[in-house]
Design a protein around this motif. Structure first.
Motif, PDB file in Angstrom:
ATOM      1  N   PRO A   1       0.908  -1.161  -0.219  1.00  0.00           N
ATOM      2  CA  PRO A   1       0.164  -0.271   0.383  1.00  0.00           C
ATOM      3  C   PRO A   1       1.014   0.955  -0.175  1.00  0.00           C
ATOM      4  CG  PRO A   1       0.289  -1.071   1.942  1.00  0.00           C
ATOM      5  CD  PRO A   1       0.567  -1.621   1.517  1.00  0.00           C
ATOM      6  N   HIS A   2       0.669   2.332  -0.291  1.00  0.00           N
ATOM      7  CA  HIS A   2       1.217   4.026  -0.022  1.00  0.00           C
ATOM      8  C   HIS A   2       0.767   3.921   1.268  1.00  0.00           C
ATOM      9  CE1 HIS A   2       2.258   3.270  -4.277  1.00  0.00           C
ATOM     10  NE2 HIS A   2       0.803   2.832  -4.884  1.00  0.00           N
ATOM     11  N   ASP A   3       1.668   5.270   1.091  1.00  0.00           N
ATOM     12  CA  ASP A   3       1.888   6.504   2.108  1.00  0.00           C
ATOM     13  C   ASP A   3      -0.055   6.416   2.836  1.00  0.00           C
ATOM     14  OD1 ASP A   3       5.136   7.594   2.743  1.00  0.00           O
ATOM     15  OD2 ASP A   3       4.116   5.198   2.895  1.00  0.00           O
ATOM     16  N   HIS A   4      -0.402   6.817   1.830  1.00  0.00           N
ATOM     17  CA  HIS A   4      -1.789   7.552   1.477  1.00  0.00           C
ATOM     18  C   HIS A   4      -2.649   6.814   1.450  1.00  0.00           C
ATOM     19  CE1 HIS A   4      -1.541   7.371  -2.436  1.00  0.00           C
ATOM     20  NE2 HIS A   4      -2.531   6.938  -2.663  1.00  0.00           N
ATOM     21  N   ASP A   5      -3.101   5.816   2.084  1.00  0.00           N
ATOM     22  CA  ASP A   5      -4.128   4.489   1.491  1.00  0.00           C
ATOM     23  C   ASP A   5      -4.339   4.652   3.544  1.00  0.00           C
ATOM     24  OD1 ASP A   5      -3.223   4.124  -0.526  1.00  0.00           O
ATOM     25  OD2 ASP A   5      -2.429   1.930  -0.368  1.00  0.00           O
ATOM     26  N   ALA A   6      -5.650   4.255   3.371  1.00  0.00           N
ATOM     27  CA  ALA A   6      -6.287   4.063   4.440  1.00  0.00           C
ATOM     28  C   ALA A   6      -5.880   4.235   6.218  1.00  0.00           C
ATOM     29  CB  ALA A   6      -6.804   2.570   4.915  1.00  0.00           C
ATOM     30  N   GLY A   7      -5.118   5.309   6.148  1.00  0.00           N
ATOM     31  CA  GLY A   7      -5.365   6.302   7.202  1.00  0.00           C
ATOM     32  C   GLY A   7      -4.217   5.166   8.099  1.00  0.00           C
ATOM     33  N   ARG A   8      -4.343   4.249   7.666  1.00  0.00           N
ATOM     34  CA  ARG A   8      -3.828   3.097   9.019  1.00  0.00           C
ATOM     35  C   ARG A   8      -1.933   3.392   8.656  1.00  0.00           C
ATOM     36  NH1 ARG A   8      -4.717  -2.032   5.175  1.00  0.00           N
ATOM     37  NH2 ARG A   8      -4.289  -2.008   3.465  1.00  0.00           N
ATOM     38  N   LEU A   9      -1.282   3.423   8.480  1.00  0.00           N
ATOM     39  CA  LEU A   9       0.294   3.702   8.090  1.00  0.00           C
ATOM     40  C   LEU A   9       0.319   5.092   8.651  1.00  0.00           C
ATOM     41  CD1 LEU A   9       1.400   2.211   5.339  1.00  0.00           C
ATOM     42  CD2 LEU A   9       1.235   1.094   7.141  1.00  0.00           C
ATOM     43  N   SER A  10       0.807   5.090   9.935  1.00  0.00           N
ATOM     44  CA  SER A  10       1.599   6.036  10.442  1.00  0.00           C
ATOM     45  C   SER A  10       2.556   6.534  10.505  1.00  0.00           C
ATOM     46  CB  SER A  10       1.092   6.221  11.900  1.00  0.00           C
ATOM     47  OG  SER A  10       1.889   7.435  12.400  1.00  0.00           O
ATOM     48  N   ARG A  11       3.172   7.534   9.830  1.00  0.00           N
ATOM     49  CA  ARG A  11       4.702   7.960  10.046  1.00  0.00           C
ATOM     50  C   ARG A  11       5.345   7.380  10.649  1.00  0.00           C
ATOM     51  NH1 ARG A  11       7.252   9.751   4.864  1.00  0.00           N
ATOM     52  NH2 ARG A  11       6.322  10.511   3.643  1.00  0.00           N
ATOM     53  N   ARG A  12       5.054   7.771  12.226  1.00  0.00           N
ATOM     54  CA  ARG A  12       5.695   7.867  13.152  1.00  0.00           C
ATOM     55  C   ARG A  12       5.964   6.863  14.044  1.00  0.00           C
ATOM     56  NH1 ARG A  12       3.608  12.087  17.750  1.00  0.00           N
ATOM     57  NH2 ARG A  12       4.079  13.169  16.187  1.00  0.00           N
ATOM     58  N   ARG A  13       4.402   5.814  13.964  1.00  0.00           N
ATOM     59  CA  ARG A  13       4.282   4.291  13.994  1.00  0.00           C
ATOM     60  C   ARG A  13       5.708   3.460  13.494  1.00  0.00           C
ATOM     61  NH1 ARG A  13      -1.527   2.691  13.122  1.00  0.00           N
ATOM     62  NH2 ARG A  13      -0.006   0.572  13.208  1.00  0.00           N
ATOM     63  N   LEU A  14       5.666   3.903  12.255  1.00  0.00           N
ATOM     64  CA  LEU A  14       6.207   3.263  11.428  1.00  0.00           C
ATOM     65  C   LEU A  14       8.125   3.709  11.600  1.00  0.00           C
ATOM     66  CD1 LEU A  14       4.944   3.419   8.066  1.00  0.00           C
ATOM     67  CD2 LEU A  14       4.974   1.153   9.367  1.00  0.00           C
ATOM     68  N   ILE A  15       8.027   5.123  11.426  1.00  0.00           N
ATOM     69  CA  ILE A  15       9.622   5.110  11.981  1.00  0.00           C
ATOM     70  C   ILE A  15      10.077   4.939  13.132  1.00  0.00           C
ATOM     71  CG2 ILE A  15      11.069   6.996  12.639  1.00  0.00           C
ATOM     72  CD1 ILE A  15       9.758   8.709  10.281  1.00  0.00           C
ATOM     73  N   GLY A  16       8.755   5.036  14.437  1.00  0.00           N
ATOM     74  CA  GLY A  16       9.188   4.316  16.174  1.00  0.00           C
ATOM     75  C   GLY A  16       9.599   2.647  15.749  1.00  0.00           C
ATOM     76  N   GLY A  17       8.796   2.042  14.340  1.00  0.00           N
ATOM     77  CA  GLY A  17       9.395  -0.063  14.562  1.00  0.00           C
ATOM     78  C   GLY A  17      10.475   0.317  14.412  1.00  0.00           C
ATOM     79  N   THR A  18      10.952   0.798  12.959  1.00  0.00           N
ATOM     80  CA  THR A  18      12.115   1.104  12.755  1.00  0.00           C
ATOM     81  C   THR A  18      13.155   1.133  13.692  1.00  0.00           C
ATOM     82  OG1 THR A  18      11.479   0.865  10.449  1.00  0.00           O
ATOM     83  CG2 THR A  18      13.707   1.363  10.430  1.00  0.00           C
ATOM     84  N   LEU A  19      13.192   2.384  14.415  1.00  0.00           N
ATOM     85  CA  LEU A  19      14.234   2.858  15.329  1.00  0.00           C
ATOM     86  C   LEU A  19      14.035   2.338  16.514  1.00  0.00           C
ATOM     87  CD1 LEU A  19      13.224   6.800  15.680  1.00  0.00           C
ATOM     88  CD2 LEU A  19      14.785   5.708  14.623  1.00  0.00           C
TER      89      LEU A  19
ATOM     90  N   SER B   1       2.868  -7.833  13.563  1.00  0.00           N
ATOM     91  CA  SER B   1       2.600  -6.921  14.503  1.00  0.00           C
ATOM     92  C   SER B   1       2.501  -6.166  13.596  1.00  0.00           C
ATOM     93  CB  SER B   1       3.510  -6.480  15.407  1.00  0.00           C
ATOM     94  OG  SER B   1       4.905  -6.476  14.783  1.00  0.00           O
ATOM     95  N   GLY B   2       1.438  -5.620  12.026  1.00  0.00           N
ATOM     96  CA  GLY B   2       1.959  -4.556  11.539  1.00  0.00           C
ATOM     97  C   GLY B   2       2.603  -4.508  10.716  1.00  0.00           C
ATOM     98  N   TRP B   3       2.335  -3.332   9.497  1.00  0.00           N
ATOM     99  CA  TRP B   3       3.210  -2.718   8.829  1.00  0.00           C
ATOM    100  C   TRP B   3       4.609  -1.520   9.697  1.00  0.00           C
ATOM    101  CZ3 TRP B   3       2.694  -3.690   3.663  1.00  0.00           C
ATOM    102  CH2 TRP B   3       0.943  -3.820   3.061  1.00  0.00           C
ATOM    103  N   ARG B   4       5.570  -1.730   9.249  1.00  0.00           N
ATOM    104  CA  ARG B   4       6.774  -1.379   9.210  1.00  0.00           C
ATOM    105  C   ARG B   4       7.488  -0.658   8.023  1.00  0.00           C
ATOM    106  NH1 ARG B   4      11.139  -4.292   9.392  1.00  0.00           N
ATOM    107  NH2 ARG B   4      11.132  -6.830  10.171  1.00  0.00           N
ATOM    108  N   TYR B   5       8.168  -0.393   8.068  1.00  0.00           N
ATOM    109  CA  TYR B   5       9.503   0.136   7.278  1.00  0.00           C
ATOM    110  C   TYR B   5      10.794  -1.242   7.042  1.00  0.00           C
ATOM    111  CZ  TYR B   5       8.289   4.999   6.350  1.00  0.00           C
ATOM    112  OH  TYR B   5       7.301   6.326   6.386  1.00  0.00           O
TER     113      TYR B   5
END
Length: 205
Positions: free
Chosen positions: A2-20, A193-197
């Motif tokens: 999916p793209h970053d703008h899809d369905a609001g389920r991908l929060s940039r903050r959540r994705l970055i946090g999971g990778t950090l 556990s969901g989407w992540r980078y």
């Protein structure tokens, strides 16, 4: 994917946090060192650019072409970088084969990028000009991992295909970016556990 703008389920903050959480070593932790000569088997000629936040190959004789530039200066900057190294597709006897054989560097802009397409080069309208050598990069997408010191938090840009440092996303610069922000568009995967980078782990000297 999916793209970053899809369905609001991908929060940039959540994705970055999971990778950090998977990051291992600060960019400035390793002392600056000169690159070892590039020989078949491995190369320690890679550096982080503190302008565009991408990985680039500094052992090619010039400073390449950074997408963050002024008309008088288009160089990648290596101040603060550690010394990164990768093995290539022609390992020496006894050399390890950890990681996926996917990383090249552009002969025009010097950016390290993922093969499978030419991506976008800031200095060549036809895309990246591939190096003859392809390098292995370790990733948690393809275990097992080696015991070599590594740094997590690196990601693939879906637009230009470059390898960039995700924790500095807001300071990154993609040559293919449009709109109000020039940031890279990090690739992500779906896990239990969901989407992540994606999380790639270059080796540190």
């Amino acid at each position: 994917m999916p793209h970053d703008h899809d369905a609001g389920r991908l929060s940039r903050r959540r994705l970055i946090g999971g990778t950090l959480a998977a990051s291992t070593t600060a960019l400035g932790a390793a002392a600056f060192a000169s690159a070892a000569p590039a020989v078949a088997g491995s190369s320690a000629g890679f550096r982080w650019c503190n302008r565009c936040q991408g990985m680039w190959f500094r052992s090619s004789g010039d400073s390449g072409h950074c997408p963050v530039h002024h008309w008088w200066d288009h160089s990648h900057y290596e101040e603060g970088s550690g010394t990164y190294w990768f093995t290539d597709g022609t390992p020496q006897p006894g050399q390890d084969r950890f990681g996926m054989l996917a990383l090249k560097w552009c002969l025009t802009c010097k950016a390290a990028y993922f093969s499978g397409g030419r991506g976008v080069c800031p200095n060549n309208e036809n895309g990246h000009t591939p190096s003859a050598r392809t390098f292995r990069i370790e990733t948690d997408l393809q275990p097992p991992l080696s015991n070599f010191p590594k740094q997590g938090g690196w990601c693939r840009c879906r637009r230009c295909r470059a390898l960039f440092y995700l924790p500095h996303l807001g300071r990154s610069h993609c040559p293919a970016a449009t709109g109000p922000t020039p940031w890279h568009d990090g690739a992500y995967v779906r896990t239990g556990s969901g989407w992540r980078y994606e999380n790639h782990l270059p080796r540190l000297k």
